[in-house]
Design an enzyme around this catalytic site. Structure first.
Site, PDB file in Angstrom:
ATOM      1  N   ASN A 139      31.626  34.379 -44.913  1.00 49.22           N
ATOM      2  CA  ASN A 139      31.321  32.960 -45.037  1.00 49.22           C
ATOM      3  C   ASN A 139      31.809  32.193 -43.815  1.00 49.22           C
ATOM      4  O   ASN A 139      32.787  32.579 -43.174  1.00 49.22           O
ATOM      5  CB  ASN A 139      31.964  32.381 -46.299  1.00 49.22           C
ATOM      6  CG  ASN A 139      31.473  33.079 -47.552  1.00 49.22           C
ATOM      7  OD1 ASN A 139      30.396  33.672 -47.556  1.00 49.22           O
ATOM      8  ND2 ASN A 139      32.259  33.023 -48.618  1.00 49.22           N
ATOM      9  N   VAL A 140      31.161  31.078 -43.528  1.00 48.39           N
ATOM     10  CA  VAL A 140      31.537  30.258 -42.373  1.00 48.39           C
ATOM     11  C   VAL A 140      32.166  28.934 -42.799  1.00 48.39           C
ATOM     12  O   VAL A 140      32.436  28.080 -41.959  1.00 48.39           O
ATOM     13  CB  VAL A 140      30.315  29.998 -41.470  1.00 48.39           C
ATOM     14  CG1 VAL A 140      29.762  31.304 -40.920  1.00 48.39           C
ATOM     15  CG2 VAL A 140      29.222  29.210 -42.197  1.00 48.39           C
ATOM     16  N   ASP A 141      32.421  28.771 -44.105  1.00 50.82           N
ATOM     17  CA  ASP A 141      32.866  27.474 -44.618  1.00 50.82           C
ATOM     18  C   ASP A 141      34.353  27.206 -44.446  1.00 50.82           C
ATOM     19  O   ASP A 141      34.817  26.083 -44.665  1.00 50.82           O
ATOM     20  CB  ASP A 141      32.478  27.309 -46.096  1.00 50.82           C
ATOM     21  CG  ASP A 141      32.920  28.490 -46.966  1.00 50.82           C
ATOM     22  OD1 ASP A 141      34.067  28.963 -46.809  1.00 50.82           O
ATOM     23  OD2 ASP A 141      32.111  28.927 -47.811  1.00 50.82           O
ATOM     24  N   HIS A 196      31.880  35.905 -39.305  1.00 47.19           N
ATOM     25  CA  HIS A 196      30.716  35.234 -38.717  1.00 47.19           C
ATOM     26  C   HIS A 196      31.060  33.881 -38.109  1.00 47.19           C
ATOM     27  O   HIS A 196      30.161  33.091 -37.827  1.00 47.19           O
ATOM     28  CB  HIS A 196      29.618  35.070 -39.773  1.00 47.19           C
ATOM     29  CG  HIS A 196      29.092  36.382 -40.268  1.00 47.19           C
ATOM     30  ND1 HIS A 196      28.564  36.549 -41.528  1.00 47.19           N
ATOM     31  CD2 HIS A 196      29.029  37.604 -39.664  1.00 47.19           C
ATOM     32  CE1 HIS A 196      28.198  37.820 -41.680  1.00 47.19           C
ATOM     33  NE2 HIS A 196      28.471  38.471 -40.568  1.00 47.19           N
ATOM     34  N   CYS A 239      30.505  25.498 -26.579  1.00 47.19           N
ATOM     35  CA  CYS A 239      29.551  25.228 -25.510  1.00 47.19           C
ATOM     36  C   CYS A 239      29.084  26.550 -24.941  1.00 47.19           C
ATOM     37  O   CYS A 239      29.906  27.401 -24.570  1.00 47.19           O
ATOM     38  CB  CYS A 239      30.197  24.369 -24.417  1.00 47.19           C
ATOM     39  SG  CYS A 239      29.116  24.123 -22.980  1.00 47.19           S
ATOM     40  N   ASN A 276      30.200  40.901 -58.232  1.00 47.38           N
ATOM     41  CA  ASN A 276      29.018  40.177 -57.755  1.00 47.38           C
ATOM     42  C   ASN A 276      28.007  40.049 -58.882  1.00 47.38           C
ATOM     43  O   ASN A 276      27.824  40.980 -59.667  1.00 47.38           O
ATOM     44  CB  ASN A 276      28.372  40.939 -56.590  1.00 47.38           C
ATOM     45  CG  ASN A 276      27.302  40.119 -55.892  1.00 47.38           C
ATOM     46  OD1 ASN A 276      27.599  39.115 -55.256  1.00 47.38           O
ATOM     47  ND2 ASN A 276      26.052  40.532 -56.005  1.00 47.38           N
ATOM     48  N   ARG A 277      27.359  38.913 -58.938  1.00 41.96           N
ATOM     49  CA  ARG A 277      26.269  38.743 -59.900  1.00 41.96           C
ATOM     50  C   ARG A 277      25.014  39.390 -59.327  1.00 41.96           C
ATOM     51  O   ARG A 277      24.461  38.933 -58.343  1.00 41.96           O
ATOM     52  CB  ARG A 277      26.020  37.261 -60.177  1.00 41.96           C
ATOM     53  CG  ARG A 277      27.135  36.602 -60.974  1.00 41.96           C
ATOM     54  CD  ARG A 277      26.689  35.287 -61.573  1.00 41.96           C
ATOM     55  NE  ARG A 277      27.759  34.591 -62.261  1.00 41.96           N
ATOM     56  CZ  ARG A 277      28.169  34.870 -63.493  1.00 41.96           C
ATOM     57  NH1 ARG A 277      27.592  35.842 -64.170  1.00 41.96           N
ATOM     58  NH2 ARG A 277      29.151  34.171 -64.048  1.00 41.96           N
ATOM     59  N   GLY A 278      24.600  40.484 -59.920  1.00 48.57           N
ATOM     60  CA  GLY A 278      23.426  41.207 -59.451  1.00 48.57           C
ATOM     61  C   GLY A 278      23.790  42.418 -58.618  1.00 48.57           C
ATOM     62  O   GLY A 278      24.921  42.558 -58.132  1.00 48.57           O
TER      63      GLY A 278
END
Length: 281
Positions: free
Chosen positions: A104-106, A121, A129, A251-253
């Protein structure tokens, strides 16, 4: 290869992980309870994120990206850690989690208090820049973009959905004014890994080293909220499996790593991780 054990009962993970030190790999499914949508979870809409080659193709693509991301950032910056993030931070403080890799990038793991976090990530709250490589705060750029495009966010924010990378589905971006690097005038890009862009080698090496510290005797790899669809995260599950380290997926799924796992818990991350954190060390 034998089929993995799949259950909806988080208690099964508690039994398998009891007394073990963990390295954790997280994905977008962990942040859904913070209001940030998943890429591939049940009910997720198909998404077509901008690739790196498209972003660097010219100003038109950069204008489209920054217009959408500027609206998305206004929402994402208000997101708070959820019980899943806080549970992992508590487990880290208790010495149960030895390291954490997030796709995640949050930045919510760090906000929650987790230490030894590798943002595989990158971070959406930073800007780089492409010319001078200076890294600056996203909030500073957001203030500049707001001054250049007064009223743009307010005109679009109530109408669009935001993706896990902060991209908002704004259709009309013509006329949006982008800001160059304040230091050299170069092209600014969020400090995240785009599709088609490589994760820095030193970051990948750090993740492999973290996984390598886990032993089959007293450790495990815990995957939380990732479908493991892309190799970026799946390679670490493969490394743990090769070393005969227990792998548990919450995980869901179904996930691409199910056949490598000892157990998959088909449940929400907040529920399962909170239960795990409540167990005695």
């Amino acid at each position: 290869m034998p089929s993995p054990v799949v259950t909806t009962d988080p208690g099964a993970a508690l039994d398998l992980l009891a007394g073990r030190r963990l390295v954790v790999l997280t994905g977008a499914g962990l942040s859904t309870d913070s209001g940030i949508p998943d890429y591939r979870g049940p009910g997720s809409r198909p998404r077509n994120p901008m690739t790196y080659s498209e972003f660097v193709s010219g100003e038109a693509a950069q204008q489209r990206y920054w217009a959408r991301s500027h609206v998305g950032w206004a929402r994402m910056r208000r997101a708070d850690p959820n019980p899943g993030h806080r549970a992992l931070a508590a487990m880290g403080a208790a010495g149960v989690v030895d390291g954490l890799v997030t796709q995640n990038v949050d930045g919510l793991h760090t906000v929650a208090g987790s230490r030894d976090v590798v943002d595989l990530h990158g971070r959406i709250d930073e800007v780089v820049c492409l010319d001078c490589r200076q890294i600056t705060a996203r909030d500073a750029l957001a203030a500049r973009l707001t001054a250049l495009n007064p009223g743009f966010t307010e005109a679009h924010s109530a109408q669009v959905e935001t993706a896990p990378d902060g991209d908002a589905a704004v259709e009309i971006t013509d006329g949006f004014r982008i800001a160059p690097c304040a230091s050299c005038g170069g092209v600014l890009k969020p400090h995240v890994v785009f599709f088609g862009e490589n994760v820095p080698k030193d970051r990948v090496a750090r993740c492999y080293a973290m996984v390598a510290t886990v032993t089959p005797e007293d450790g495990a790899l815990l995957v939380a909220g990732s479908s493991l669809t892309v190799m970026s995260g799946l390679r670490f599950v493969r490394a743990a499996h090769r070393a005969e380290v227990p792998v548990v997926i919450v995980n869901r799924g179904a996930t691409r790593g199910d056949e490598l796992a000892d157990l998959r818990v088909d449940a929400g991350c907040s529920e399962a991780l909170t239960a795990l954190a409540a167990q005695p060390v």
